[in-house]
Motif scaffolding. Structure first.
Motif, PDB file in Angstrom:
ATOM      1  N   PRO A 279       0.805  -1.233   0.000  1.00 55.93           N
ATOM      2  CA  PRO A 279       0.000   0.000   0.000  1.00 55.93           C
ATOM      3  C   PRO A 279       0.830   1.273   0.000  1.00 55.93           C
ATOM      4  O   PRO A 279       0.295   2.353  -0.230  1.00 55.93           O
ATOM      5  CB  PRO A 279      -0.822  -0.123   1.287  1.00 55.93           C
ATOM      6  N   GLU A 280       2.132   1.126   0.247  1.00 59.24           N
ATOM      7  CA  GLU A 280       3.008   2.306   0.252  1.00 59.24           C
ATOM      8  C   GLU A 280       3.318   2.790  -1.161  1.00 59.24           C
ATOM      9  O   GLU A 280       3.879   3.872  -1.351  1.00 59.24           O
ATOM     10  CB  GLU A 280       4.312   1.986   0.993  1.00 59.24           C
ATOM     11  N   ARG A 281       2.945   2.001  -2.167  1.00 56.00           N
ATOM     12  CA  ARG A 281       3.205   2.401  -3.542  1.00 56.00           C
ATOM     13  C   ARG A 281       1.926   2.283  -4.360  1.00 56.00           C
ATOM     14  O   ARG A 281       0.972   1.620  -3.960  1.00 56.00           O
ATOM     15  CB  ARG A 281       4.317   1.550  -4.154  1.00 56.00           C
ATOM     16  N   THR A 282       1.928   2.900  -5.523  1.00 56.32           N
ATOM     17  CA  THR A 282       0.782   2.784  -6.418  1.00 56.32           C
ATOM     18  C   THR A 282       0.908   1.504  -7.248  1.00 56.32           C
ATOM     19  O   THR A 282       1.991   0.911  -7.358  1.00 56.32           O
ATOM     20  CB  THR A 282       0.692   3.977  -7.375  1.00 56.32           C
ATOM     21  N   TYR A 283      -0.221   1.108  -7.825  1.00 55.80           N
ATOM     22  CA  TYR A 283      -0.207  -0.051  -8.719  1.00 55.80           C
ATOM     23  C   TYR A 283       0.751   0.196  -9.878  1.00 55.80           C
ATOM     24  O   TYR A 283       1.508  -0.698 -10.284  1.00 55.80           O
ATOM     25  CB  TYR A 283      -1.615  -0.314  -9.239  1.00 55.80           C
ATOM     26  N   LEU A 284       0.744   1.419 -10.385  1.00 53.89           N
ATOM     27  CA  LEU A 284       1.621   1.773 -11.502  1.00 53.89           C
ATOM     28  C   LEU A 284       3.085   1.614 -11.107  1.00 53.89           C
ATOM     29  O   LEU A 284       3.891   1.076 -11.871  1.00 53.89           O
ATOM     30  CB  LEU A 284       1.343   3.209 -11.952  1.00 53.89           C
ATOM     31  N   GLU A 285       3.452   2.077  -9.919  1.00 55.27           N
ATOM     32  CA  GLU A 285       4.829   1.911  -9.448  1.00 55.27           C
ATOM     33  C   GLU A 285       5.168   0.431  -9.320  1.00 55.27           C
ATOM     34  O   GLU A 285       6.308   0.015  -9.595  1.00 55.27           O
ATOM     35  CB  GLU A 285       5.011   2.616  -8.111  1.00 55.27           C
ATOM     36  N   GLY A 286       4.206  -0.372  -8.887  1.00 52.30           N
ATOM     37  CA  GLY A 286       4.432  -1.802  -8.732  1.00 52.30           C
ATOM     38  C   GLY A 286       4.698  -2.516 -10.048  1.00 52.30           C
ATOM     39  O   GLY A 286       5.314  -3.589 -10.062  1.00 52.30           O
TER      40      GLY A 286
ATOM     41  N   ALA B 218      10.125   3.799 -22.165  1.00 58.17           N
ATOM     42  CA  ALA B 218       9.123   4.806 -22.506  1.00 58.17           C
ATOM     43  C   ALA B 218       7.927   4.158 -23.194  1.00 58.17           C
ATOM     44  O   ALA B 218       6.777   4.568 -22.988  1.00 58.17           O
ATOM     45  CB  ALA B 218       9.746   5.869 -23.418  1.00 58.17           C
ATOM     46  N   GLU B 219       8.186   3.119 -23.978  1.00 62.04           N
ATOM     47  CA  GLU B 219       7.102   2.422 -24.674  1.00 62.04           C
ATOM     48  C   GLU B 219       6.169   1.738 -23.672  1.00 62.04           C
ATOM     49  O   GLU B 219       4.942   1.804 -23.807  1.00 62.04           O
ATOM     50  CB  GLU B 219       7.687   1.388 -25.628  1.00 62.04           C
ATOM     51  N   GLU B 220       6.749   1.083 -22.663  1.00 63.53           N
ATOM     52  CA  GLU B 220       5.937   0.435 -21.636  1.00 63.53           C
ATOM     53  C   GLU B 220       5.105   1.449 -20.859  1.00 63.53           C
ATOM     54  O   GLU B 220       3.922   1.225 -20.583  1.00 63.53           O
ATOM     55  CB  GLU B 220       6.838  -0.321 -20.656  1.00 63.53           C
ATOM     56  N   LYS B 221       5.704   2.567 -20.525  1.00 58.49           N
ATOM     57  CA  LYS B 221       5.007   3.594 -19.763  1.00 58.49           C
ATOM     58  C   LYS B 221       3.874   4.211 -20.575  1.00 58.49           C
ATOM     59  O   LYS B 221       2.792   4.482 -20.048  1.00 58.49           O
ATOM     60  CB  LYS B 221       5.988   4.677 -19.312  1.00 58.49           C
ATOM     61  N   GLN B 222       4.119   4.405 -21.874  1.00 60.83           N
ATOM     62  CA  GLN B 222       3.073   4.968 -22.729  1.00 60.83           C
ATOM     63  C   GLN B 222       1.921   3.987 -22.895  1.00 60.83           C
ATOM     64  O   GLN B 222       0.745   4.387 -22.886  1.00 60.83           O
ATOM     65  CB  GLN B 222       3.642   5.333 -24.099  1.00 60.83           C
ATOM     66  N   HIS B 223       2.248   2.718 -23.022  1.00 66.46           N
ATOM     67  CA  HIS B 223       1.193   1.694 -23.149  1.00 66.46           C
ATOM     68  C   HIS B 223       0.326   1.673 -21.891  1.00 66.46           C
ATOM     69  O   HIS B 223      -0.915   1.608 -21.982  1.00 66.46           O
ATOM     70  CB  HIS B 223       1.821   0.326 -23.375  1.00 66.46           C
ATOM     71  N   ALA B 224       0.956   1.744 -20.726  1.00 68.40           N
ATOM     72  CA  ALA B 224       0.208   1.769 -19.474  1.00 68.40           C
ATOM     73  C   ALA B 224      -0.671   3.011 -19.397  1.00 68.40           C
ATOM     74  O   ALA B 224      -1.836   2.930 -18.986  1.00 68.40           O
ATOM     75  CB  ALA B 224       1.155   1.715 -18.283  1.00 68.40           C
ATOM     76  N   ALA B 225      -0.123   4.152 -19.794  1.00 75.12           N
ATOM     77  CA  ALA B 225      -0.889   5.401 -19.757  1.00 75.12           C
ATOM     78  C   ALA B 225      -2.103   5.319 -20.680  1.00 75.12           C
ATOM     79  O   ALA B 225      -3.207   5.759 -20.319  1.00 75.12           O
ATOM     80  CB  ALA B 225       0.002   6.575 -20.160  1.00 75.12           C
ATOM     81  N   ASN B 226      -1.909   4.743 -21.862  1.00 74.00           N
ATOM     82  CA  ASN B 226      -3.019   4.603 -22.806  1.00 74.00           C
ATOM     83  C   ASN B 226      -4.093   3.653 -22.269  1.00 74.00           C
ATOM     84  O   ASN B 226      -5.299   3.908 -22.407  1.00 74.00           O
ATOM     85  CB  ASN B 226      -2.509   4.075 -24.144  1.00 74.00           C
ATOM     86  N   THR B 227      -3.652   2.548 -21.638  1.00 76.19           N
ATOM     87  CA  THR B 227      -4.601   1.588 -21.068  1.00 76.19           C
ATOM     88  C   THR B 227      -5.395   2.222 -19.937  1.00 76.19           C
ATOM     89  O   THR B 227      -6.621   2.081 -19.861  1.00 76.19           O
ATOM     90  CB  THR B 227      -3.855   0.344 -20.547  1.00 76.19           C
ATOM     91  N   PHE B 228      -4.706   2.934 -19.053  1.00 84.23           N
ATOM     92  CA  PHE B 228      -5.377   3.605 -17.937  1.00 84.23           C
ATOM     93  C   PHE B 228      -6.387   4.625 -18.448  1.00 84.23           C
ATOM     94  O   PHE B 228      -7.493   4.744 -17.912  1.00 84.23           O
ATOM     95  CB  PHE B 228      -4.352   4.292 -17.038  1.00 84.23           C
TER      96      PHE B 228
ATOM     97  N   MET C 128      -6.913   5.914 -11.691  1.00 83.22           N
ATOM     98  CA  MET C 128      -6.049   4.767 -11.935  1.00 83.22           C
ATOM     99  C   MET C 128      -4.599   5.030 -11.546  1.00 83.22           C
ATOM    100  O   MET C 128      -3.901   4.121 -11.083  1.00 83.22           O
ATOM    101  CB  MET C 128      -6.118   4.378 -13.421  1.00 83.22           C
ATOM    102  N   ASP C 129      -4.128   6.245 -11.720  1.00 81.62           N
ATOM    103  CA  ASP C 129      -2.722   6.544 -11.470  1.00 81.62           C
ATOM    104  C   ASP C 129      -2.350   6.465 -10.002  1.00 81.62           C
ATOM    105  O   ASP C 129      -1.170   6.282  -9.674  1.00 81.62           O
ATOM    106  CB  ASP C 129      -2.368   7.942 -12.002  1.00 81.62           C
ATOM    107  N   THR C 130      -3.324   6.609  -9.114  1.00 78.79           N
ATOM    108  CA  THR C 130      -3.009   6.663  -7.683  1.00 78.79           C
ATOM    109  C   THR C 130      -3.616   5.517  -6.878  1.00 78.79           C
ATOM    110  O   THR C 130      -3.553   5.533  -5.647  1.00 78.79           O
ATOM    111  CB  THR C 130      -3.478   8.014  -7.094  1.00 78.79           C
ATOM    112  N   MET C 131      -4.183   4.514  -7.547  1.00 77.84           N
ATOM    113  CA  MET C 131      -4.718   3.373  -6.786  1.00 77.84           C
ATOM    114  C   MET C 131      -3.557   2.549  -6.242  1.00 77.84           C
ATOM    115  O   MET C 131      -2.473   2.489  -6.830  1.00 77.84           O
ATOM    116  CB  MET C 131      -5.638   2.527  -7.654  1.00 77.84           C
ATOM    117  N   LYS C 132      -3.791   1.922  -5.101  1.00 77.30           N
ATOM    118  CA  LYS C 132      -2.721   1.235  -4.392  1.00 77.30           C
ATOM    119  C   LYS C 132      -2.472  -0.175  -4.930  1.00 77.30           C
ATOM    120  O   LYS C 132      -3.362  -0.816  -5.484  1.00 77.30           O
ATOM    121  CB  LYS C 132      -3.039   1.190  -2.894  1.00 77.30           C
ATOM    122  N   ASP C 133      -1.244  -0.622  -4.728  1.00 78.10           N
ATOM    123  CA  ASP C 133      -0.810  -1.937  -5.202  1.00 78.10           C
ATOM    124  C   ASP C 133      -1.051  -2.956  -4.083  1.00 78.10           C
ATOM    125  O   ASP C 133      -0.194  -3.180  -3.236  1.00 78.10           O
ATOM    126  CB  ASP C 133       0.683  -1.866  -5.555  1.00 78.10           C
ATOM    127  N   ILE C 134      -2.237  -3.556  -4.081  1.00 75.54           N
ATOM    128  CA  ILE C 134      -2.644  -4.348  -2.925  1.00 75.54           C
ATOM    129  C   ILE C 134      -3.208  -5.725  -3.313  1.00 75.54           C
ATOM    130  O   ILE C 134      -3.577  -5.976  -4.456  1.00 75.54           O
ATOM    131  CB  ILE C 134      -3.698  -3.585  -2.080  1.00 75.54           C
TER     132      ILE C 134
END
Length: 210
Positions: free
Chosen positions: A50-57, A63-73, A89-95
């Motif tokens: 819970p100390e990190r976001t799902y995205l951080e997890g 850059a390609e992976e990050k853009q794909h995640a951003a597009n999916t979100f 989506m950007d701030t939900m917790k990794d739980i």
């Protein structure tokens, strides 16, 4: 009408699908349909962070992976908005979701008329309020407005063995049914619907199943 729903609290499509199903049932005058929660954990054995976001997890590197995640979100957020849900989506917790499922199964067994309210409140806490739904204290707070026994709820959450057999049974059944995409609906033990289906299409499918 009986509808079994395989879902996971970590699945953003499951909350969207729940809202479409509720809208379809209401428009068809089928609000008294029996809805049964079935557990489908996307990441069994997951450890909560819970100390990190799902995205951080996700630990994305390129850059390609990050853009794909951003597009999916962004795509998921638009789908949610279409049914009146304001996802963050950007701030939900990794739980982990196992504890939330065990609580839900207890409610379904002991106070079934509150099950859908509990499910809705847990989904809302995760995707909209970005709370830690793997926390006992958070879960107890989520259900506090509802007519449920807090002492018994606390006891269920304190015992990791409670309702685990039901989770395994649901998982076995999902494998037998070849469920590989959720939400997954089974209507009157016969008709199967996989994935997010909008309200109008659900109305047509439910009408055929009546």
């Amino acid at each position: 009408m009986k509808i079994e729903i395989f879902s996971d609290y970590a699945c953003p499509y499951c909350y969207i699908g729940k809202r479409h199903l509720e809208a379809a049932l209401k428009e068809l005058g089928l609000e008294d349909a029996q809805l049964i929660h079935r557990v489908y954990i996307l990441d069994p054995g997951k450890i909560s962070h819970p100390e990190r976001t799902y995205l951080e997890g996700l630990n994305l590197k390129t850059a390609e992976e990050k853009q794909h995640a951003a597009n999916t979100f962004a795509s998921i957020t638009r789908l949610a908005a279409d049914i009146g849900l304001a996802y963050h989506m950007d701030t939900m917790k990794d739980i982990s979701t196992e504890m939330a499922h065990r609580l839900t199964l207890w409610v379904q067994e002991t106070t079934p008329d509150q099950t859908q309210a509990v499910i809705d409140r847990i989904f809302h806490a995760h995707f909209i309020d970005n709370k830690d739904i793997s926390s006992k204290e958070v879960l107890l707070d989520i259900i506090s407005p509802l007519p449920l026994d807090p002492a018994e709820a606390s006891a269920v959450l304190d015992d990791p063995s409670r309702y685990v057999d039901q989770i395994f049974e649901d998982d076995d059944r999902a494998q037998q049914l070849d469920v590989d995409y959720i939400p997954y609906f089974i209507i009157n033990d016969s008709d199967h619907i996989s994935g997010v289906v909008n309200t109008e299409k659900l109305k047509a499918l439910l009408s055929q199943a009546k």
